[in-house]
Design an enzyme around this catalytic site. Structure first.
Site, PDB file in Angstrom:
ATOM      1  N   TRP A  51       0.492  -1.454   0.366  1.00  0.00           N
ATOM      2  CA  TRP A  51      -0.216   0.004   0.191  1.00  0.00           C
ATOM      3  C   TRP A  51       0.790   1.471   0.232  1.00  0.00           C
ATOM      4  CZ3 TRP A  51       1.806   2.223   4.137  1.00  0.00           C
ATOM      5  CH2 TRP A  51       1.917   1.767   5.130  1.00  0.00           C
ATOM      6  N   LYS A  75      -2.790  -8.909  -7.550  1.00  0.00           N
ATOM      7  CA  LYS A  75      -3.073  -8.290  -6.224  1.00  0.00           C
ATOM      8  C   LYS A  75      -2.929  -6.975  -5.680  1.00  0.00           C
ATOM      9  CE  LYS A  75      -3.437  -9.536  -1.628  1.00  0.00           C
ATOM     10  NZ  LYS A  75      -3.734  -8.007  -1.265  1.00  0.00           N
ATOM     11  N   GLU A 149      10.412  -8.578  -2.246  1.00  0.00           N
ATOM     12  CA  GLU A 149      11.151  -7.215  -2.213  1.00  0.00           C
ATOM     13  C   GLU A 149      10.519  -7.546  -0.545  1.00  0.00           C
ATOM     14  OE1 GLU A 149      11.926  -4.476  -0.474  1.00  0.00           O
ATOM     15  OE2 GLU A 149      10.714  -2.794  -2.472  1.00  0.00           O
ATOM     16  N   CYS A 183      10.367   1.392   2.683  1.00  0.00           N
ATOM     17  CA  CYS A 183      11.162   0.502   3.215  1.00  0.00           C
ATOM     18  C   CYS A 183      12.669   0.740   3.227  1.00  0.00           C
ATOM     19  CB  CYS A 183      10.711  -1.119   2.602  1.00  0.00           C
ATOM     20  SG  CYS A 183      11.261  -1.058   0.754  1.00  0.00           S
ATOM     21  N   GLU A 281      11.320  -2.692  12.111  1.00  0.00           N
ATOM     22  CA  GLU A 281      10.449  -1.765  11.266  1.00  0.00           C
ATOM     23  C   GLU A 281       9.849  -1.390  11.938  1.00  0.00           C
ATOM     24  OE1 GLU A 281      10.434  -1.670   6.687  1.00  0.00           O
ATOM     25  OE2 GLU A 281       9.428  -3.500   7.595  1.00  0.00           O
TER      26      GLU A 281
END
Length: 379
Positions: A51, A75, A149, A183, A281
């Site tokens: 997203w 998707k 990824e 990221c 993270e």
């Protein structure tokens, strides 16, 4: 703006790269036999996109997959499906029927089916480490190719001789762009103890100028809300834990008052070595600052996280920059910069950040298979 401009450049690059593929030269590697390398499509590639950059992350997959001659079943994230559906509508008259397909739904249902389906030849995902594990497990039954990824926790190693102003200015964007939901974000600073105080001061000065607000509130708005209530709560929980562990908020440190899922751009200092906020993270507008004494300590601590997507080193010593870049365990290492991407160069990680390459001609290789055809030409 990133989503649109980056997507356009991704398609333009792959359109050209598909016309200029390189491979081992045909030749007589065995006596009287001519060897030829052929690159073939894999077939059907299942894709799961996140997203945080809903169109761009789709483009990073769609462009090389189509350029390599495959078909796609994609998707999108259930939180951001609209740009992908609009893209499918816009290209409906450009592609043969069945070449590009979008299926909406939840990861554990639709993503799992794509991973497991025997007629899907490869599954490619950009997402969390947990999502990557689930996809890889689902793909194992049919031994299909997997392209992952995943997350990151990019260390930013700042040596005593670095241009501190440039580093702070760079992190203003690289640490907080897209509200830190990135990221490759430079979210974990390791700065030499002799310049830590000065660097922290400069970073706080830079971050304090960020304009936070509703995305449609004006062109000056730089940071919007987090994606969802669940993610907002997760980021706030990270901040509470960090401060309970002894970290201090030199700036921000919690939610902004008012409606919406807004978290203040945050700089955490006095962060204890090994604290969860330095290893996990957070995926929000949070940068932690730690200090180090020696080069060896800096490298060891930069590499201690399970991720290996990106990192940066800051020094005006070119030999040190080259050496440190070779020792940091990350798929992309910047020297005196952070979060600058080019479609011509690959993007992907090591360790828990996954495998497979987005962008560049390497992506075309990932989404095709190599066949060796050998002709007996003896007479």
């Amino acid at each position: 703006e990133d989503d649109i401009a980056g997507s356009i450049d991704s398609f333009r690059f792959m359109a050209g790269a598909a016309r200029a593929t390189t491979s081992l030269a045909a030749g007589e590697y065995a006596e009287d036999h001519l060897s030829v390398i052929v690159r073939e499509p894999l077939g059907v590639v299942g894709v799961v996109t996140p997203w945080n950059y809903p169109l761009l992350m789709a483009a990073w997959k769609i462009a090389p997959i189509l350029a390599a001659g495959n078909t796609i079943v994609l998707k999108p994230s259930e939180q951001t499906p609209l740009t992908t559906l609009k893209f499918a509508e816009l290209v409906a008259d450009l592609l043969p029927a069945g070449v590009f397909n979008v299926v909406t739904g939840l990861g554990p249902v639709v993503g799992a089916r794509l991973s497991e389906h025997p007629k899907v030849d490869m599954i490619a995902l950009t997402g969390s480490v947990n999502s990557g594990r689930a996809v890889a497990r689902g793909a194992a039954e049919t031994i299909k190719r997997v392209h992952l990824e995943l997350g990151g926790k990019a260390p930013v190693v700042i040596f005593a001789d670095a241009d501190l102003s440039a580093a702070a200015e760079s992190l203003r964007a690289a640490g907080y762009w897209n509200s830190g939901q990135e990221c490759g974000a430079g979210c974990r600073v390791l700065v030499h103890e002799s310049v830590a105080e000065r660097f922290t001061q400069l970073l706080v000065e830079q971050v304090r100028t960020l304009v936070v607000g509703e995305p449609t509130a004006g062109a000056d708005v730089e940071i919007g809300p987090l994606i969802s209530k669940a993610h907002y709560d997760r980021v706030l929980n990270h901040l509470e834990r960090a401060q309970a562990d002894g970290a201090k908020a030199a700036l921000g440190g919690g939610a902004l008052e008012g409606p919406g899922y807004f978290v203040a751009p945050t700089v955490l200092t006095d962060v204890p070595e090994g604290a969860a906020c330095t290893l996990e993270e957070i995926f929000g507008p949070v940068v932690t600052v730690e200090t180090f004494s020696t080069e060896e300590e800096a490298i060891a601590r930069a590499n201690e996280v399970p991720y290996g997507l990106a990192a940066s080193a800051w020094t005006l010593n070119p030999q040190l920059g080259h050496d440190v870049a070779s020792r940091l365990e990350a798929g992309t290492v910047w020297v005196n910069s952070h979060l600058v991407l080019a479609n011509e160069m690959p993007w992907a990680g090591f360790k828990s950040s996954g495998y497979g390459r987005d962008l560049s001609a390497y992506a075309l290789d990932d989404y095709s298979r190599t066949k060796h055809v050998m002709h007996n030409k003896a007479r």
